[in-house]
Design a protein around this motif. Sequence first.
Motif, mmCIF file in Angstrom:
data_model
loop_
_atom_site.group_PDB
_atom_site.id
_atom_site.type_symbol
_atom_site.label_atom_id
_atom_site.label_comp_id
_atom_site.label_asym_id
_atom_site.label_seq_id
_atom_site.Cartn_x
_atom_site.Cartn_y
_atom_site.Cartn_z
ATOM 1 N N UNK A 184 0.837 -1.199 0.000
ATOM 2 C CA UNK A 184 0.000 0.000 0.000
ATOM 3 C C UNK A 184 0.874 1.253 0.000
ATOM 4 N N UNK A 186 2.057 4.621 1.103
ATOM 5 C CA UNK A 186 1.882 5.201 2.435
ATOM 6 C C UNK A 186 1.275 6.597 2.376
ATOM 7 N N UNK A 189 -2.586 5.346 0.235
ATOM 8 C CA UNK A 189 -3.159 4.059 0.634
ATOM 9 C C UNK A 189 -3.670 3.251 -0.564
ATOM 10 N N UNK A 452 6.750 14.160 -0.696
ATOM 11 C CA UNK A 452 6.442 15.166 0.324
ATOM 12 C C UNK A 452 7.130 16.484 0.016
ATOM 13 N N UNK B 72 2.007 -1.718 12.188
ATOM 14 C CA UNK B 72 1.956 -1.721 10.718
ATOM 15 C C UNK B 72 1.439 -0.358 10.283
ATOM 16 N N UNK B 74 1.030 3.280 8.089
ATOM 17 C CA UNK B 74 0.884 3.698 6.696
ATOM 18 C C UNK B 74 -0.563 3.801 6.290
ATOM 19 N N UNK B 75 -0.769 4.549 5.202
ATOM 20 C CA UNK B 75 -2.111 4.700 4.671
ATOM 21 C C UNK B 75 -3.080 5.302 5.674
ATOM 22 N N UNK B 78 -4.687 2.654 7.841
ATOM 23 C CA UNK B 78 -5.529 1.622 7.241
ATOM 24 C C UNK B 78 -4.737 0.405 6.791
ATOM 25 N N UNK B 79 -3.419 0.550 6.657
ATOM 26 C CA UNK B 79 -2.622 -0.577 6.172
ATOM 27 C C UNK B 79 -2.760 -1.778 7.113
ATOM 28 N N UNK B 83 -4.514 -5.246 6.042
ATOM 29 C CA UNK B 83 -3.710 -6.466 5.996
ATOM 30 C C UNK B 83 -4.382 -7.571 6.804
ATOM 31 N N UNK B 86 -7.396 -9.019 5.157
ATOM 32 C CA UNK B 86 -7.070 -9.816 3.986
ATOM 33 C C UNK B 86 -6.408 -11.131 4.352
ATOM 34 N N UNK B 105 -11.745 6.089 4.371
ATOM 35 C CA UNK B 105 -10.995 5.930 3.126
ATOM 36 C C UNK B 105 -11.797 5.240 2.013
ATOM 37 N N UNK B 109 -11.694 6.510 -2.054
ATOM 38 C CA UNK B 109 -10.995 5.849 -3.153
ATOM 39 C C UNK B 109 -11.218 4.346 -3.127
ATOM 40 N N UNK B 110 -10.747 3.677 -4.188
ATOM 41 C CA UNK B 110 -10.848 2.223 -4.233
ATOM 42 C C UNK B 110 -9.951 1.623 -3.160
ATOM 43 N N UNK B 112 -9.174 -2.132 -0.573
ATOM 44 C CA UNK B 112 -9.293 -3.583 -0.656
ATOM 45 C C UNK B 112 -10.248 -4.137 0.402
ATOM 46 N N UNK B 187 1.277 14.746 4.053
ATOM 47 C CA UNK B 187 1.028 13.551 4.867
ATOM 48 C C UNK B 187 2.317 12.879 5.330
ATOM 49 N N UNK B 188 2.472 12.692 6.635
ATOM 50 C CA UNK B 188 3.608 11.952 7.196
ATOM 51 C C UNK B 188 3.111 10.601 7.678
ATOM 52 N N UNK B 189 3.963 9.883 8.419
ATOM 53 C CA UNK B 189 3.559 8.547 8.850
ATOM 54 C C UNK B 189 3.320 8.472 10.350
#
Lengths: 502, 325, 160
Positions: A184, A186, A189, A452, B72, B74-75, B78-79, B83, B86, B105, B109-110, B112, B187-189
């Motif tokens: 994904x 980051x 997403x 970024x 985990x 990211x996103x 949502x990552x 995961x 899934x 989310x 957008x699309x 999973x 966007x950061x993490x």
Amino acid sequence: MDTLANVAHGFGVALLPVNLLYCFIGVFIGTLVGVLPGIGPISAMSLLLPVTLSGTPESGIIMMAGIYYGSMYGGSTTSILVNIPGEAASVVTCIDGHQMAKQGRAGPALGISAFGSFIAGTFALIALMLVAPKLASVAIAFGPAEYFSLMVLGLVVLTFLTQGSMPKALLMACIGVVLGLIGLDSITAQPRLTFGRMELIDGIGLVPVVMGLFGVAEVLLNTEQAIKRDIINARITQLLPTKEDWKASAGPVGRGTLLGFFLGILPGGGAVVASFASYALEKRLSKTPERFGHGAIEGVAGPESANNAAAGGAFIPLMTLGIPPNVVMALLLGAFVIHGLQPGPLLITQNPGLFWGIVASMYIGNVMLLVLNLPMIGMWVQLLKLPYNILFPLIILFTILGVYCSSNNVFDVYVMIAFGIIGYFMRKLGYEPAPLVLAFVLGPMMENNLRKSLILSQGDLWTFVQRPISAVCLAFAMALLIAPLLPSLRKKRELVALDEGA
Amino acid sequence: MPRYGLKTIAFAAMHAVMGALLSTAASAQDYPTKPITLIVPWPAGGSTDISMRAIADSASKVLGQPIVIDNKAGGGGTVGPATMAAAAKPDGYTISQIPITVFRLPLMQEVSWDPAKDFTYIIHLTGYTFGVTTSAESQFKSWKDVVEFAKANPGKVTYATPGAGTSLHIGMEQIAGMSGIKLTQVPFKGGAETNAAVLGQHTMLQADSTGWRPLVDAGKLRLLMVWTGSRSPNYPDAPTLKELGYPMVYDSPFGIAGPKGMDPKIVAKLHDAFKKAVEDPAVVATLAKYDMVPNYKNTEDYKKFVVEVTESERKVIETLGLAKK
Amino acid sequence: MTNQTNKLRLNNSELWGGLIGLALGGFVIWSGMKLKLGTINDPGSGYVLFYTGILMCVFAGSIIVSALTEGGPTLASRWENVRWSKPLLLIGCLVAFSVALEPLGFLLSSIPLMLLLLRLIDPVRWTLAIPIAVLVPTGMWWVLKRLLLIQLPSGLFGIG
């Protein structure tokens, strides 16, 4: 003088019998965890986090810290002995360390990495004591643009990792970047290159990739040769580095320590870049760069020192700003908070006993590690005396277990076996795995920070040149790329210039 | 090797295999018989991570098995849940923190996963205190300064968030829309990265949950506003959104869930353990460090809440023009 | 190493390496475009993939060009004077192992794997091979399960 009083106070805390015990337990577990490929400090620390709750904050955090830097000591062992790097930073150690082992010099390789680690660790601690508060600003001086340029510099280093053809190394690096981007995105997403496979949503793990490309591929290559394999166990001359080894290693250890300490301060990827950069630097400075890749002790001493100094530098942003530079430090932050402490600008002044106690305990821990590790060298070298037809099935079994344990995921075992097979054919066709691994680690960070910084600069590419730190990194990268071109205008090297556009 | 050695070895191996056969009869009754993995979809060390660690630690004492935190990130958080939805088995050994982005989310957008179908919701736990900070050296002394500067320089004001589509991103865009200004999101993490970004003045503002606390306390960052209903007792000087004229409250409530199709008995066991955990005074104290207040909802209420949140999010996303085509 | 210069020969290993690289590069470019490039102000998910793909094609192209102009070792020469059947056997064992791992579980798949590896490549005598193949996996399994609380795959039969 203030510092001296604080240091004395710190040793007072660290030398309490209970804290000494916790420190020993920590470094002991750390050594074990470091030697076992796959079971990294992260899983060990998260499993042990609850255990530390029973004692005082000092003893709990001293133990957690011990696991962390203890694992840095052990990390090189399997790289040298059987070409299995347990983490990204040990990949460099494989290159020359395993060659040394093949030449019967596993002892000096392990010895120099233990001594180098000790010297680097000790220096990092002294620096931590003296300049920690002043260096806090270094950690935050790096924004997205600076990180991008640092990653570019890191990737340029790969041109020094390779012994063969440059286009092949660069192609491998590109493949590494692409493999690193699987999963994904980051930022948005969106799933990328996952082929609808759910296991790939999370990306490919680093551990299965390196263990496959290095460990399994090495075994496959070795089974081709019926006679040559005995060379590994033929002549083990001495266990400790000789005077010549020391002479050759002094410079690399010093430079690696400095490089590692400063890059270790940076949140994210510092230790990996440091160990790779140290290798490149030593190869560049060496009068006989052709020995690198064929068992040059400098190629072990430098990166190993850088690796351990980075572990010390990593404490600075955590202790002074409360910003953990990597996952392990973040776990330590968790340990602090669970004990009711909040690392940040106020920690050192509000809790001097704690801060200095931890630093002093790390010093003691480093001595313990040296004492613990040196006698083990003899034992590890004995391992190589096993006939290879018994040793290699064991190596395969351990890589399978290590990969499985690092993620509890059968899919990762498949990934490792696949990369082992790919790695074998790559090596047969003259493609080297080290650039791929480096790009695999740095590529995603480079991509993320590029995007970024472009958002921040609103699409203005000049931002990378206008920001001084970024400009310095890019200038170094350019210099590294151009330097090999100047003396000999060989046709093949010209292709390197193409990379500048990247 | 002597011959009897072989026999002994064969015997020992048989023994091991038999023992293994006997010890496998695991069921919902015995649950849990091994460590449970709790996915925290944020980087380690952020406020969510630390509060989840405290909650998990307390819950693990009730369950009698360690709970291992798996970060985990990211996103926009949502990552991790994606995961899990899934790949994990619904055996109760893999569960995940569910941030609000899991519902948001899919509207943008699309993705999973389907928040209505792919999860077994277990328990709702707590929410955040969000705030907007700037560097202490910044020209912005109050939110009003930011608005004025942004009016004069559209798009020049940058703010760091822990991910696109997070409540911080949506909230900032709503604020910008109401004030008639344009802001640029980076966007950061997660918290550790946004702290560094605003402290180093790489972005002008930071919108994040209370990971900024030690830095605000030390006077390195200036808190411009909080997004809670009333002023935070720790920062009585920071105005709320309502006081600044934006009629909103953002606290991104969150809970935990497992993959779809979990045994109700296992769900009940996990629910009870985590309920005890959020009532544990030690956990409440840790939560208070990040200005989080327990916001308990049981399994049924959580399911209803998911439907409500999805609807209200849909409206906001559509007003902002962020909905997927 | 045998470095024959075979110009424009199809069994040139360099050529094939380059062609594989070119194909991969093309695929990466295509994936990048599918994921949207975005704009320079806000690069999309495919932005870096797209440009990396282009670089891959460039590098692969230069490998192909030098293979065509300078030649290179043949595929066969890479495997000259080595026991090429041994790595192939080992690969076969590993593939069989990965197929068997999930249905059979760790113990039932790794003990035969160890036995095969010990006997097929450079045969170890049976009296040594059997104890190693049985004891090492069982021992590791015990340590991981009991001491480190790590559950290895137990398979359909639940052994392990």
